[in-house]
Design a protein around this motif. Structure first.
Motif, PDB file in Angstrom:
ATOM      1  N   ASP A  59     -29.629 -46.362  44.329  1.00 55.33           N
ATOM      2  CA  ASP A  59     -28.381 -45.657  44.656  1.00 55.33           C
ATOM      3  C   ASP A  59     -28.005 -46.035  46.093  1.00 55.33           C
ATOM      4  O   ASP A  59     -28.533 -45.473  47.056  1.00 55.33           O
ATOM      5  N   ILE A  60     -27.128 -47.024  46.231  1.00 55.59           N
ATOM      6  CA  ILE A  60     -26.802 -47.597  47.550  1.00 55.59           C
ATOM      7  C   ILE A  60     -26.208 -46.555  48.517  1.00 55.59           C
ATOM      8  O   ILE A  60     -26.641 -46.510  49.677  1.00 55.59           O
ATOM      9  N   PRO A  61     -25.254 -45.701  48.109  1.00 58.56           N
ATOM     10  CA  PRO A  61     -24.727 -44.711  49.061  1.00 58.56           C
ATOM     11  C   PRO A  61     -25.812 -43.765  49.589  1.00 58.56           C
ATOM     12  O   PRO A  61     -25.893 -43.538  50.806  1.00 58.56           O
ATOM     13  N   VAL A  62     -26.678 -43.247  48.711  1.00 55.92           N
ATOM     14  CA  VAL A  62     -27.742 -42.320  49.125  1.00 55.92           C
ATOM     15  C   VAL A  62     -28.704 -43.044  50.071  1.00 55.92           C
ATOM     16  O   VAL A  62     -29.096 -42.514  51.115  1.00 55.92           O
ATOM     17  N   LEU A  63     -29.064 -44.267  49.695  1.00 51.90           N
ATOM     18  CA  LEU A  63     -29.988 -45.103  50.457  1.00 51.90           C
ATOM     19  C   LEU A  63     -29.424 -45.402  51.858  1.00 51.90           C
ATOM     20  O   LEU A  63     -30.092 -45.158  52.865  1.00 51.90           O
ATOM     21  N   THR A  64     -28.190 -45.867  51.925  1.00 46.61           N
ATOM     22  CA  THR A  64     -27.556 -46.261  53.193  1.00 46.61           C
ATOM     23  C   THR A  64     -27.357 -45.053  54.107  1.00 46.61           C
ATOM     24  O   THR A  64     -27.715 -45.088  55.291  1.00 46.61           O
ATOM     25  N   ALA A  65     -26.778 -43.974  53.548  1.00 40.54           N
ATOM     26  CA  ALA A  65     -26.467 -42.785  54.349  1.00 40.54           C
ATOM     27  C   ALA A  65     -27.739 -42.228  54.980  1.00 40.54           C
ATOM     28  O   ALA A  65     -27.770 -41.898  56.170  1.00 40.54           O
ATOM     29  N   ASN A  66     -28.823 -42.159  54.198  1.00 38.17           N
ATOM     30  CA  ASN A  66     -30.049 -41.554  54.706  1.00 38.17           C
ATOM     31  C   ASN A  66     -30.796 -42.460  55.662  1.00 38.17           C
ATOM     32  O   ASN A  66     -31.440 -41.971  56.600  1.00 38.17           O
ATOM     33  N   LEU A  67     -30.685 -43.767  55.472  1.00 38.79           N
ATOM     34  CA  LEU A  67     -31.295 -44.695  56.420  1.00 38.79           C
ATOM     35  C   LEU A  67     -30.609 -44.574  57.780  1.00 38.79           C
ATOM     36  O   LEU A  67     -31.258 -44.522  58.831  1.00 38.79           O
ATOM     37  N   PHE A  68     -29.271 -44.479  57.743  1.00 37.62           N
ATOM     38  CA  PHE A  68     -28.461 -44.346  58.963  1.00 37.62           C
ATOM     39  C   PHE A  68     -28.850 -43.065  59.710  1.00 37.62           C
ATOM     40  O   PHE A  68     -29.155 -43.093  60.907  1.00 37.62           O
ATOM     41  N   THR A  69     -28.872 -41.930  58.989  1.00 36.56           N
ATOM     42  CA  THR A  69     -29.220 -40.645  59.616  1.00 36.56           C
ATOM     43  C   THR A  69     -30.667 -40.659  60.110  1.00 36.56           C
ATOM     44  O   THR A  69     -30.973 -40.141  61.189  1.00 36.56           O
ATOM     45  N   LEU A  70     -31.557 -41.276  59.328  1.00 33.48           N
ATOM     46  CA  LEU A  70     -32.970 -41.361  59.707  1.00 33.48           C
ATOM     47  C   LEU A  70     -33.142 -42.065  61.049  1.00 33.48           C
ATOM     48  O   LEU A  70     -33.888 -41.596  61.917  1.00 33.48           O
ATOM     49  N   ILE A  71     -32.431 -43.173  61.240  1.00 33.67           N
ATOM     50  CA  ILE A  71     -32.512 -43.925  62.508  1.00 33.67           C
ATOM     51  C   ILE A  71     -32.060 -43.033  63.674  1.00 33.67           C
ATOM     52  O   ILE A  71     -32.709 -42.969  64.716  1.00 33.67           O
ATOM     53  N   LEU A  72     -30.942 -42.303  63.465  1.00 39.82           N
ATOM     54  CA  LEU A  72     -30.427 -41.424  64.518  1.00 39.82           C
ATOM     55  C   LEU A  72     -31.433 -40.312  64.850  1.00 39.82           C
ATOM     56  O   LEU A  72     -31.737 -40.068  66.020  1.00 39.82           O
ATOM     57  N   VAL A  73     -31.951 -39.647  63.797  1.00 42.93           N
ATOM     58  CA  VAL A  73     -32.836 -38.497  64.007  1.00 42.93           C
ATOM     59  C   VAL A  73     -34.165 -38.939  64.632  1.00 42.93           C
ATOM     60  O   VAL A  73     -34.683 -38.270  65.533  1.00 42.93           O
ATOM     61  N   VAL A  74     -34.696 -40.095  64.194  1.00 42.77           N
ATOM     62  CA  VAL A  74     -35.956 -40.601  64.770  1.00 42.77           C
ATOM     63  C   VAL A  74     -35.746 -40.978  66.245  1.00 42.77           C
ATOM     64  O   VAL A  74     -36.633 -40.759  67.082  1.00 42.77           O
ATOM     65  N   THR A  75     -34.566 -41.511  66.563  1.00 44.16           N
ATOM     66  CA  THR A  75     -34.242 -41.822  67.962  1.00 44.16           C
ATOM     67  C   THR A  75     -34.273 -40.549  68.811  1.00 44.16           C
ATOM     68  O   THR A  75     -34.903 -40.503  69.876  1.00 44.16           O
ATOM     69  N   ILE A  76     -33.612 -39.482  68.325  1.00 46.57           N
ATOM     70  CA  ILE A  76     -33.584 -38.202  69.050  1.00 46.57           C
ATOM     71  C   ILE A  76     -35.011 -37.646  69.159  1.00 46.57           C
ATOM     72  O   ILE A  76     -35.412 -37.152  70.220  1.00 46.57           O
ATOM     73  N   LEU A  77     -35.772 -37.772  68.081  1.00 43.93           N
ATOM     74  CA  LEU A  77     -37.166 -37.310  68.065  1.00 43.93           C
ATOM     75  C   LEU A  77     -37.993 -38.047  69.123  1.00 43.93           C
ATOM     76  O   LEU A  77     -38.808 -37.438  69.829  1.00 43.93           O
ATOM     77  N   GLY A  78     -37.775 -39.339  69.249  1.00 47.05           N
ATOM     78  CA  GLY A  78     -38.459 -40.137  70.270  1.00 47.05           C
ATOM     79  C   GLY A  78     -38.172 -39.606  71.671  1.00 47.05           C
ATOM     80  O   GLY A  78     -39.083 -39.468  72.499  1.00 47.05           O
ATOM     81  N   TYR A  79     -36.900 -39.279  71.938  1.00 49.78           N
ATOM     82  CA  TYR A  79     -36.517 -38.706  73.234  1.00 49.78           C
ATOM     83  C   TYR A  79     -37.160 -37.339  73.427  1.00 49.78           C
ATOM     84  O   TYR A  79     -37.591 -36.997  74.526  1.00 49.78           O
ATOM     85  N   LYS A  80     -37.184 -36.540  72.343  1.00 47.27           N
ATOM     86  CA  LYS A  80     -37.780 -35.187  72.410  1.00 47.27           C
ATOM     87  C   LYS A  80     -39.258 -35.278  72.809  1.00 47.27           C
ATOM     88  O   LYS A  80     -39.747 -34.490  73.626  1.00 47.27           O
ATOM     89  N   ILE A  81     -39.968 -36.260  72.236  1.00 48.77           N
ATOM     90  CA  ILE A  81     -41.399 -36.412  72.524  1.00 48.77           C
ATOM     91  C   ILE A  81     -41.603 -36.959  73.949  1.00 48.77           C
ATOM     92  O   ILE A  81     -42.455 -36.487  74.686  1.00 48.77           O
ATOM     93  N   ARG A  82     -40.753 -37.922  74.323  1.00 46.38           N
ATOM     94  CA  ARG A  82     -40.913 -38.565  75.628  1.00 46.38           C
ATOM     95  C   ARG A  82     -40.466 -37.668  76.786  1.00 46.38           C
ATOM     96  O   ARG A  82     -41.089 -37.652  77.840  1.00 46.38           O
TER      97      ARG A  82
END
Lengths: 84, 84
Positions: A59-82
């Motif tokens: 399911d390309i829309p589900v796959l793409t949308a969640n990959l995009f959000t995942l990258i953003l949230v993991v980036t914020i998480l990295g800042y939160k930890i650092r």
């Protein structure tokens, strides 16, 4: 595309884009005190699981949308930890 | 329920619950400076649109999950506006 599908697509677009301004704000300010670590951990786990679901269903829309959000949230998480 | 549906349900549960710890943290601390106003506005719009989509399709899981998240995000948004 019928009206109901269009409404669903709008919802998907909004919930996908929501973390973009948070990522920009966090990267600029490096301030993460008021952000919940659990929000970021659970949200990234959720997006990762949705991504796998999208992969398994090809399911390309589900796959793409969640990959995009995942990258953003993991980036914020990295800042939160650092910069806690 | 097959494995793929189970994975999808896990994803839904995680992304629905993610805002709960943020709501608890924000209500307790009343500190919202590091939270992006745009995240909260776009996320609540997204959940509202998904809720309407769930209503129109009589999709109870989509409807319930998004109503739950919407209540959490609007609560955090209220704190963001009141204690900025």
């Amino acid at each position: 595309m019928n009206t109901v599908t269009l409404i669903g697509s709008c919802g998907a677009l909004l919930t996908t884009l929501a973390f973009l301004p948070q990522a920009v704000k966090t990267i600029r300010s490096k301030h993460t005190k008021d952000l919940s670590l659990a929000l970021l951990v659970i949200q990234s786990m959720g997006n990762a699981v949705w991504f796998v679901y999208g992969l398994l269903r090809t399911d390309i829309p589900v796959l793409t949308a969640n990959l995009f959000t995942l990258i953003l949230v993991v980036t914020i998480l990295g800042y939160k930890i650092r910069y806690k």
